[in-house]
Design a protein around this motif. Structure first.
Motif, mmCIF file in Angstrom:
data_model
loop_
_atom_site.group_PDB
_atom_site.id
_atom_site.type_symbol
_atom_site.label_atom_id
_atom_site.label_comp_id
_atom_site.label_asym_id
_atom_site.label_seq_id
_atom_site.Cartn_x
_atom_site.Cartn_y
_atom_site.Cartn_z
ATOM 1 N N ILE A 90 -4.165 -19.389 -4.899
ATOM 2 C CA ILE A 90 -3.140 -18.505 -4.329
ATOM 3 C C ILE A 90 -1.941 -18.391 -5.270
ATOM 4 C CG2 ILE A 90 -1.490 -18.247 -2.425
ATOM 5 C CD1 ILE A 90 -3.600 -19.509 -0.597
ATOM 6 N N THR A 91 -1.441 -19.515 -5.740
ATOM 7 C CA THR A 91 -0.249 -19.444 -6.585
ATOM 8 C C THR A 91 -0.551 -18.745 -7.910
ATOM 9 O OG1 THR A 91 -0.727 -21.681 -7.305
ATOM 10 C CG2 THR A 91 0.967 -21.448 -5.637
ATOM 11 N N SER A 92 -1.703 -19.024 -8.484
ATOM 12 C CA SER A 92 -1.964 -18.387 -9.775
ATOM 13 C C SER A 92 -2.155 -16.881 -9.596
ATOM 14 C CB SER A 92 -3.154 -19.036 -10.481
ATOM 15 O OG SER A 92 -4.249 -19.045 -9.642
ATOM 16 N N THR A 93 -2.713 -16.482 -8.461
ATOM 17 C CA THR A 93 -2.887 -15.050 -8.227
ATOM 18 C C THR A 93 -1.531 -14.371 -8.007
ATOM 19 O OG1 THR A 93 -4.897 -15.658 -7.078
ATOM 20 C CG2 THR A 93 -4.228 -13.391 -6.892
ATOM 21 N N ILE A 94 -0.669 -15.034 -7.221
ATOM 22 C CA ILE A 94 0.654 -14.434 -6.969
ATOM 23 C C ILE A 94 1.418 -14.299 -8.295
ATOM 24 C CG2 ILE A 94 2.893 -14.786 -5.838
ATOM 25 C CD1 ILE A 94 1.460 -16.090 -3.525
ATOM 26 N N LYS A 95 1.327 -15.332 -9.104
ATOM 27 C CA LYS A 95 2.017 -15.283 -10.402
ATOM 28 C C LYS A 95 1.477 -14.132 -11.249
ATOM 29 C CE LYS A 95 1.492 -19.422 -11.985
ATOM 30 N NZ LYS A 95 1.422 -20.575 -12.853
ATOM 31 N N ASP A 96 0.183 -13.961 -11.147
ATOM 32 C CA ASP A 96 -0.477 -12.919 -11.915
ATOM 33 C C ASP A 96 -0.025 -11.531 -11.456
ATOM 34 O OD1 ASP A 96 -2.263 -12.709 -14.015
ATOM 35 O OD2 ASP A 96 -3.793 -11.901 -12.656
ATOM 36 N N VAL A 97 0.011 -11.358 -10.135
ATOM 37 C CA VAL A 97 0.392 -10.054 -9.571
ATOM 38 C C VAL A 97 1.855 -9.760 -9.901
ATOM 39 C CG1 VAL A 97 0.795 -8.823 -7.407
ATOM 40 C CG2 VAL A 97 -1.297 -10.112 -7.710
ATOM 41 N N CYS A 98 2.702 -10.788 -9.780
ATOM 42 C CA CYS A 98 4.144 -10.577 -9.975
ATOM 43 C C CYS A 98 4.557 -10.772 -11.436
ATOM 44 C CB CYS A 98 4.939 -11.539 -9.109
ATOM 45 S SG CYS A 98 4.605 -11.354 -7.365
ATOM 46 N N ALA A 99 3.648 -11.181 -12.253
ATOM 47 C CA ALA A 99 3.874 -11.449 -13.675
ATOM 48 C C ALA A 99 4.766 -12.663 -13.920
ATOM 49 C CB ALA A 99 4.448 -10.226 -14.389
ATOM 50 N N LYS A 100 5.234 -13.344 -12.896
ATOM 51 C CA LYS A 100 6.031 -14.572 -13.047
ATOM 52 C C LYS A 100 6.190 -15.186 -11.652
ATOM 53 C CE LYS A 100 10.405 -12.178 -12.540
ATOM 54 N NZ LYS A 100 11.727 -11.922 -13.008
ATOM 55 N N PRO A 101 6.725 -16.401 -11.589
ATOM 56 C CA PRO A 101 7.007 -16.932 -10.252
ATOM 57 C C PRO A 101 7.985 -15.993 -9.555
ATOM 58 C CG PRO A 101 7.151 -18.674 -11.880
ATOM 59 C CD PRO A 101 6.995 -17.396 -12.640
ATOM 60 N N PRO A 102 7.630 -15.475 -8.394
ATOM 61 C CA PRO A 102 8.358 -14.328 -7.860
ATOM 62 C C PRO A 102 9.688 -14.680 -7.196
ATOM 63 C CG PRO A 102 6.640 -14.981 -6.361
ATOM 64 C CD PRO A 102 6.550 -15.919 -7.526
ATOM 65 N N THR A 103 10.631 -13.736 -7.292
ATOM 66 C CA THR A 103 11.781 -13.792 -6.392
ATOM 67 C C THR A 103 11.268 -13.230 -5.076
ATOM 68 O OG1 THR A 103 12.383 -11.567 -6.987
ATOM 69 C CG2 THR A 103 13.406 -13.348 -8.261
ATOM 70 N N GLU A 104 12.056 -13.362 -4.032
ATOM 71 C CA GLU A 104 11.619 -12.832 -2.743
ATOM 72 C C GLU A 104 11.424 -11.314 -2.847
ATOM 73 O OE1 GLU A 104 14.162 -13.806 0.507
ATOM 74 O OE2 GLU A 104 13.071 -12.502 1.893
ATOM 75 N N ARG A 105 12.370 -10.684 -3.553
ATOM 76 C CA ARG A 105 12.310 -9.230 -3.701
ATOM 77 C C ARG A 105 11.020 -8.807 -4.408
ATOM 78 N NH1 ARG A 105 15.131 -4.056 -3.894
ATOM 79 N NH2 ARG A 105 13.261 -2.848 -4.280
ATOM 80 N N LEU A 106 10.726 -9.517 -5.485
ATOM 81 C CA LEU A 106 9.537 -9.176 -6.260
ATOM 82 C C LEU A 106 8.281 -9.366 -5.400
ATOM 83 C CD1 LEU A 106 8.547 -8.319 -9.012
ATOM 84 C CD2 LEU A 106 8.623 -10.691 -9.763
ATOM 85 N N PHE A 107 8.279 -10.461 -4.627
ATOM 86 C CA PHE A 107 7.144 -10.737 -3.754
ATOM 87 C C PHE A 107 6.940 -9.588 -2.771
ATOM 88 C CE2 PHE A 107 5.058 -12.480 -0.030
ATOM 89 C CZ PHE A 107 4.093 -13.324 -0.550
ATOM 90 N N LEU A 108 8.056 -9.125 -2.187
ATOM 91 C CA LEU A 108 7.953 -8.053 -1.196
ATOM 92 C C LEU A 108 7.584 -6.726 -1.860
ATOM 93 C CD1 LEU A 108 10.924 -9.013 1.118
ATOM 94 C CD2 LEU A 108 8.504 -9.219 1.627
ATOM 95 N N ASP A 109 8.050 -6.550 -3.099
ATOM 96 C CA ASP A 109 7.664 -5.334 -3.828
ATOM 97 C C ASP A 109 6.161 -5.271 -4.024
ATOM 98 O OD1 ASP A 109 10.047 -4.100 -4.057
ATOM 99 O OD2 ASP A 109 10.570 -4.973 -6.009
ATOM 100 N N LYS A 110 5.567 -6.425 -4.227
ATOM 101 C CA LYS A 110 4.120 -6.469 -4.499
ATOM 102 C C LYS A 110 3.337 -6.846 -3.244
ATOM 103 C CE LYS A 110 4.632 -5.988 -8.999
ATOM 104 N NZ LYS A 110 4.158 -4.801 -9.699
ATOM 105 N N TYR A 111 3.966 -6.661 -2.106
ATOM 106 C CA TYR A 111 3.403 -7.178 -0.854
ATOM 107 C C TYR A 111 1.975 -6.697 -0.589
ATOM 108 C CZ TYR A 111 3.619 -9.019 3.884
ATOM 109 O OH TYR A 111 3.395 -9.758 5.014
ATOM 110 N N GLY A 112 1.765 -5.392 -0.778
ATOM 111 C CA GLY A 112 0.445 -4.826 -0.500
ATOM 112 C C GLY A 112 -0.625 -5.474 -1.362
ATOM 113 N N LYS A 113 -0.323 -5.599 -2.639
ATOM 114 C CA LYS A 113 -1.289 -6.190 -3.566
ATOM 115 C C LYS A 113 -1.563 -7.643 -3.206
ATOM 116 C CE LYS A 113 -1.578 -4.105 -8.053
ATOM 117 N NZ LYS A 113 -1.143 -4.107 -9.418
ATOM 118 N N ILE A 114 -0.479 -8.341 -2.853
ATOM 119 C CA ILE A 114 -0.653 -9.758 -2.513
ATOM 120 C C ILE A 114 -1.546 -9.901 -1.271
ATOM 121 C CG2 ILE A 114 0.569 -11.829 -1.691
ATOM 122 C CD1 ILE A 114 2.881 -10.977 -3.578
ATOM 123 N N CYS A 115 -1.345 -9.003 -0.300
ATOM 124 C CA CYS A 115 -2.198 -9.052 0.907
ATOM 125 C C CYS A 115 -3.666 -8.860 0.523
ATOM 126 C CB CYS A 115 -1.794 -7.968 1.898
ATOM 127 S SG CYS A 115 -0.297 -8.363 2.773
#
Lengths: 147, 921
Positions: A90-115
């Protein structure tokens, strides 16, 4: 069975919450238990440093990644070691999607992809995919690279 | 002063605070979802709306039925779009919405189309969605495709079908079981995850077929398993096969080599799984355990917390059954006490407490003291419980352990934690006589500053029982009287009762107690004043209220002589009226007790949690029950009551167990009966006992039970006479006899006519161990030496070949019926010799201590040297008298030895007893 996956922001607001085989009336209890566990232990933790706990017969592995905290809960075959594997995916995928350890904003920006990624990783309580590159292709409906 | 420059980044930080979902509202998002109906679909916009819907669902928002249906129908329109990203979102959205059976039909055709698509990934996703929303009928239609998918070349398609199979097996097992050939093929797949999923599914399909599972395990342990996850599953299934094969022979345990080989696997997950499987093997030997413990020990110092946790958790489990095997890891575990992860630290401590020896207790306590201040209450409770068991194991160490408990009692903590500490102190006071005075003082200090009313009142009650029996009861009065000034009404009332108890039981204190009680007459609370008035008038009364001092004590502090449950039921059914409540109308029969015992086997006494006024201890309860039956009144004092012996198998029509009550010249059998047939009422229930195989017993009376309704346990008794003080033994056969009447289940009415019937029960035996009370001593060596060797008797016995030393020790302890002391009942693995210390009180109130040394001679032959010391109550009694008692004890031993076949065999037929009458001759 992977009973729960919970992702929260740094102050404990829920961003993603998925339960499998947990009765509805117990979910709130789990949510507050996990958030409290994070509040007690995750302060000052390093990115992806794993924390582990057990509560009755279930295991909990949790970590922090950027501004978000990730918790996975499992029982039986999903013990602390299997959960460590799950949380790593999970963490490596989130990092991959967000290109770095995400801020909350970045996480929400990529929310659809993360789901979509989470849908590829855990399917109703069972670990399905473990390789981030494969997951990256699967969410774009591309077959795995090795195939 | 110049304002600091605002950097561009600061703007971005502000933006970062701003959530894209800020102010999101369900109504608005549902409005937005109308874009799904647009003839010209905008895939990007549609994906955004789906993301918002997902966000709402993940936040715990729920859609009404109408809303969900509307969204679902709109989402199905999106199948028209050829945009791949949007299609993937649609699949997820349909799964999240979980449409109802009547709506599913709308998407079935689209999904079926995708399932046959040339694009593999459409196929995989369509399978997952279909299996999520499908029912049995649809499943039969798509079964053919699913079977093909399981063996699909694309691993994603195969995994999708296999994981679907795992889920569908719960709802449609018959259909999924038909796929076993395909799944079997998938187990051989070269794709690691496919193999993992296939193995899980195949095992679930065949889990009830032992042979098939065994074959599966055999073939895979020889072949290649590609993923560590699958290897873990295989290890689990292998241990299942080992468990079911039931082989406990050492050396050639099947699959042990496989498990041991997995300890060298490159994946940590596999190593752990194998180590855990080995530690959980039935009857695991220390040779088998060693490699597993070694790898676990290495992980204790791993940098990864998950590995440390897993290692210490496994070792903690091992320590429960094989404490000696874990002692090598003690040094590593001591370093874990300071681990940042408190779960790991707690597990390490509790493991150390289990494996520690007497000499390491002090050092350990020092380390724990530092650790206790920074863990949560839930962990502290675990530690307190471990310390309690440690103290009971090493009673000599009570001082430092009691000090530790009293120190933590003074620190901050919640109710449950404080209760655990107080319970522990109470148990230690009860079990270790030397610890009584210091323990009571610790409790007294605690109530000086206790915020929990419940604990204060319980401690006051306990003080009232134990305090007057101490050497200087007066020193507790100050603490108790302080409560009358400083606490709330409930605690004040308890304190008044406790003061009165001291007054009643210690004559020298009576006048001073009276002064204090009189001051309580001016209390602001009714209950406190009432109690004070009652105690003053009865204890110092002129005889107008009660007649004698004994009557006073019985009236005030004697128990109610009735089960509180019955009293509670009667009080609940009592309707306030002119007629006062009559306590004599409360039934005295203990109804629920046998059932409660069955439901909570092995439940430990919980200190204050079971105050004497509430559920009585089993022995007390039996004593009360028997004393309430006039026919047994002249039997004297009850010496011992056995544990219930089941006389029927589980789940029979009538469930009966028996308790043997031993008196000096009588034995009473209490038959606890339960009628498990709803439409039957049993009347006039008795047990017909045939004592032809128990020559020394003569039946004196039988007390039938008037009626036994459905699911309400009741008792019937049969009493026998036997020679006084003699440990007579024998076998009794039992037949339940009763009149059975039909009950109409709807109206509850019983028919007038009944039929006589009988029901055969199992035999009941009175054995010599029934005449021995398990009474421990806190310090065996002291007790042994203070008893002296003047009345010692030493015998040697050859026990013949036994399964193991531990088994022989256990058998001898059980047949002697004595209390093992200082944890000597545990035999370290692979020991060739062991000494067991036992203590007990034999009928006639003779204190008996036994020191038994066991040794293994030859391959399995166990020899036993039994040294027994016994004391006379008066000590000055003549030697002959003691010898007589030793003879009685000796007879008891011989009777017992006869009951254990191999012992009997060796002792009597092979005539291998060698009596070394050391001093007695």
């Amino acid at each position: 069975m992977l009973l729960a996956l919970l992702i929260s922001n740094s102050v404990g607001n829920i961003l993603v919450e998925r339960y499998h085989g947990v009765p509805t009336e117990e979910r709130l209890h789990w949510r507050s238990f996990l958030v409290k566990l994070g509040a007690d232990n995750l302060k000052g933790a390093k990115n992806e440093e794993l924390f582990v706990a057990s509560h009755k017969s279930v295991y909990i592995v949790y970590t922090v990644l950027g501004d978000v905290s990730v918790y996975v809960v499992g029982k039986d075959e999903y013990d602390e070691l299997a959960l460590a594997e799950v949380i790593f995916v999970i963490t490596s995928t989130i990092k991959d999607v967000c290109a770095k350890p995400p801020t909350e904003r970045l996480f929400l920006d990529k929310y659809g992809k993360i789901c979509l990624c989470l849908d590829e990783i855990i399917w109703t309580g069972i670990l399905e995919n473990t390789d981030k590159d494969r997951i990256k292709r699967l969410i774009r409906l591309k077959p795995p690279a090795e195939f | 002063m110049a304002q600091p420059l605002v950097k561009k980044d600061d703007d971005r930080d502000d933006e970062a605070e701003y959530s894209p979902f800020l102010g999101i509202e369900k109504g608005a998002v549902l409005q937005e979802a109308r874009v799904f109906n647009d003839p010209q679909l905008d895939p990007r916009r549609c994906s955004q709306v789906i993301t918002k819907l997902l966000y709402l669902l993940n936040q715990g928002e729920s859609f009404t039925k109408v809303e969900a249906t509307e969204v679902f129908f709109a989402v199905t329109k999106l199948f028209q779009s050829r945009d791949i990203g949007l299609r993937r979102m649609v699949y997820l959205m349909i799964k999240e919405l979980s449409p109802s059976a009547d709506e599913v039909i709308i998407v079935t055709s689209s999904l079926m189309k995708d399932m046959n698509s040339k694009t593999d990934m459409y196929r995989a996703n369509a399978i997952r969605v279909l299996c999520r929303i499908t029912d049995g009928t649809l499943l039969t239609q798509i079964e053919r495709y699913l079977k093909q998918a399981i063996v699909d070349k694309n691993p994603v398609v195969a995994s999708a079908a296999l994981v679907s199979g795992i889920h569908l097996l719960q709802t449609n097992p018959e259909i999924v079981k038909r796929w076993s050939n395909e799944v079997q093929e998938a187990v051989q797949s070269r794709a690691a995850l496919v193999q993992f999923h296939a193995l899980a599914l195949l095992h679930q399909i065949r889990q009830n077929d032992r042979l098939a599972v065994s074959k599966l395990v055999t073939s895979l342990t020889r072949g290649t398993v590609r993923s560590p996850l699958a290897q873990c599953l295989l290890i689990r299934y292998t241990s299942q096969v080992i468990r079911e094969s039931g082989s406990t022979q050492t050396g050639d345990r099947p699959f042990y080599d496989f498990l041991e080989g997995c300890l060298r696997h490159k994946a940590e997950m596999v190593i752990f799984e194998a180590a855990r499987a080995i530690t959980e093997l039935n009857g695991v030997t220390s040779r088998e355990l060693t490699p597993a413990i070694t790898v676990l020990q290495l992980f204790l110092s791993s940098s990864k917390p998950v590995l440390r946790f897993a290692a210490v958790r496994t070792l903690n489990k091992v320590a429960m059954t094989h404490p000696m095997a874990v002692t090598n890891c003690n040094i590593d575990m001591e370093s874990l006490i300071s681990d940042q992860n408190r779960s790991i630290a707690t597990l390490a401590i509790t493991t150390l407490l289990k494996t520690g020896n007497e000499s390491s207790v002090d050092r350990l306590m020092k380390q724990i003291t530092n650790f206790m201040s920074d863990i949560a209450d839930e962990f502290k409770i675990v530690v307190v419980e471990a310390i309690r068991s440690l103290c009971l194991k090493f009673p000599l160490k009570y001082r430092s352990l009691m000090n530790f408990l009293s120190n933590i009692l003074r620190e901050e903590g919640g109710f449950e934690y404080k209760k655990a500490i107080v319970d522990s102190i109470v148990i230690l006071i009860r079990d270790i006589p030397d610890a009584k005075e210091s323990g009571l003082l610790h409790l007294c200090e605690f109530i000086e500053d206790c915020e929990f009313t419940y604990l204060s009142t319980q401690i006051l009650h306990f003080l009232g029982i134990e305090g007057p029996k101490t050497s200087d009861p007066s020193k507790y009065i100050r603490y108790i009287y302080n409560r009358v000034h400083l606490e709330n009404a409930t605690v004040r009332a308890s304190a008044v009762s406790t003061l009165a108890k001291f007054g009643a039981l210690v004559d020298s204190l009576k006048p001073r107690i009276f002064v204090l009680l009189r001051r309580c007459l001016f209390d602001s609370d009714d209950e406190v004043r009432d109690r004070a008035t009652l105690y003053i008038n009865t204890l110092g009364g002129d005889g107008s209220v009660v007649e004698t001092d004994k009557d006073v004590k019985d009236f005030l502090f004697g128990s109610l002589d009735l089960p509180l449950v019955n009293l509670e039921t009667s009080l609940k059914t009592y309707e306030p009226s002119e007629e006062p409540f009559d306590i004599n109308s409360v039934p005295k029969e203990i109804k629920s007790q046998p059932l409660a015992e069955k439901k909570a086997p092995g439940k430990k006494p919980t200190g204050l949690g079971a105050p004497p006024a509430a559920p009585l201890s089993t022995v007390d309860a039996y004593e009360k029950l028997l004393s309430s039956i006039p026919e047994f009144a002249n039997f004297g004092k009850l010496f011992k009551s056995s544990a219930p012996v089941e006389l029927t198998e589980a789940e029979t029509e009538y469930s009966v167990n028996a308790v043997k009550h031993i008196f000096d010249s009588n034995v009473v059998f209490q038959y606890n009966c339960t009628n498990t047939i709803p439409d039957q009422l049993l009347e006039n229930v008795t047990v017909i006992v045939d004592s032809s195989e128990a020559e020394e017993f003569a039946e004196v009376l039988s007390k039938p039970m008037r009626s036994l309704p459905y699911d309400t346990p009741g008792q019937t008794f049969v009493a026998f006479e036997k020679p006084e003080g003699v440990p007579a033994v024998g076998k009794f056969s039992n037949m339940l006899k009763f009149i059975v009447k039909e009950v109409d289940p709807t109206t509850g009415e019983t028919e007038d006519d009944g039929v006589e019937d009988e029901y055969q029960l199992e035999d009941l035996e009175v054995v010599a161990a029934d005449y021995m009370l398990k009474v421990g001593v806190s310090n065996f060596r002291n007790a042994w030496e203070s008893m002296g060797d003047d009345f010692e008797r030493v015998d040697e016995y050859g026990l013949g070949p036994r399964e193991s030393l531990a088994e022989a020790v256990n058998a001898v302890i059980n047949l002697l019926g004595m209390q093992p002391c200082e944890g000597t009942e545990a035999v370290p693995n692979n020991s060739r010799s062991h000494t067991c210390l036992l203590s007990g009180v034999y009928i006639g109130n003779v204190r008996v201590l036994a020191r038994i040394s066991f040794g293994v001679d030859g391959p399995k032959d166990v020899a036993m040297k039994l040294a027994v010391r016994s004391e006379d109550e008066a000590r000055a009694a003549c030697c002959n008298n003691i010898l007589l008692k030793c003879k009685v004890f000796r007879k008891f031993l011989q009777n017992n030895l006869r009951s254990l076949d191999p012992l009997y065999y060796w002792c009597y037929f092979h005539n291998r007893i060698s009596y070394n009458h050391s001093r007695t001759n």
